[in-house]
Design a protein around this motif. Structure first.
Motif, PDB file in Angstrom:
ATOM      1  N   ARG A   4       0.731  -1.073  -0.031  1.00 24.29           N
ATOM      2  CA  ARG A   4      -0.019   0.022   0.206  1.00 24.29           C
ATOM      3  C   ARG A   4       0.798   1.420   0.047  1.00 24.29           C
ATOM      4  O   ARG A   4       2.098   1.091   0.039  1.00 24.29           O
ATOM      5  CB  ARG A   4      -0.922  -0.120   1.111  1.00 24.29           C
ATOM      6  N   ASP A  25      -4.763   0.687   0.143  1.00 24.07           N
ATOM      7  CA  ASP A  25      -4.753  -0.752  -0.499  1.00 24.07           C
ATOM      8  C   ASP A  25      -5.790  -0.856  -1.704  1.00 24.07           C
ATOM      9  O   ASP A  25      -6.789  -0.847  -1.359  1.00 24.07           O
ATOM     10  CB  ASP A  25      -4.762  -1.608   0.503  1.00 24.07           C
ATOM     11  N   ASN A  26      -5.266  -0.819  -2.788  1.00 24.09           N
ATOM     12  CA  ASN A  26      -6.302  -0.996  -3.830  1.00 24.09           C
ATOM     13  C   ASN A  26      -7.480  -0.020  -3.850  1.00 24.09           C
ATOM     14  O   ASN A  26      -8.672  -0.256  -3.935  1.00 24.09           O
ATOM     15  CB  ASN A  26      -6.983  -2.332  -3.917  1.00 24.09           C
TER      16      ASN A  26
END
Length: 87
Positions: A4, A25-26
């Motif tokens: 991340r 994260d994503n």
């Protein structure tokens, strides 16, 4: 922890343990807390935990023997503080 950007880490220089918190994260902000003790990561589940965020600050306070997290971004600037004492 997952890869991340925007998390923070701080180290307790006495024990060498490092605390890791948050980040993205994503494209989702995280509020997970991880402890690195030697070469082993352990996910912690504090009773009280800050909201998910990135771009925050954290340091170890040797006087209080705790980690202090401050501020960051949610969808707005945060102006809060969290103290974490290692179990």
């Amino acid at each position: 922890p997952s890869p991340r950007w925007g998390p923070v880490m701080a180290v307790d220089p006495t024990s060498g343990k490092m605390l890791f918190f948050g980040g993205i994260d994503n494209e989702h902000q995280k509020n997970d807390t991880w402890l690195l003790d030697g070469d082993r990561w352990q996910q912690l589940s504090p009773e009280l935990s800050p909201v998910a965020r990135d771009a925050h600050s954290m340091f170890y306070d040797p006087v209080r023997k705790s980690f202090i997290l401050y501020g960051g971004l949610k969808s707005y600037a945060l102006n809060d503080m969290w103290e974490f004492v290692l179990p």
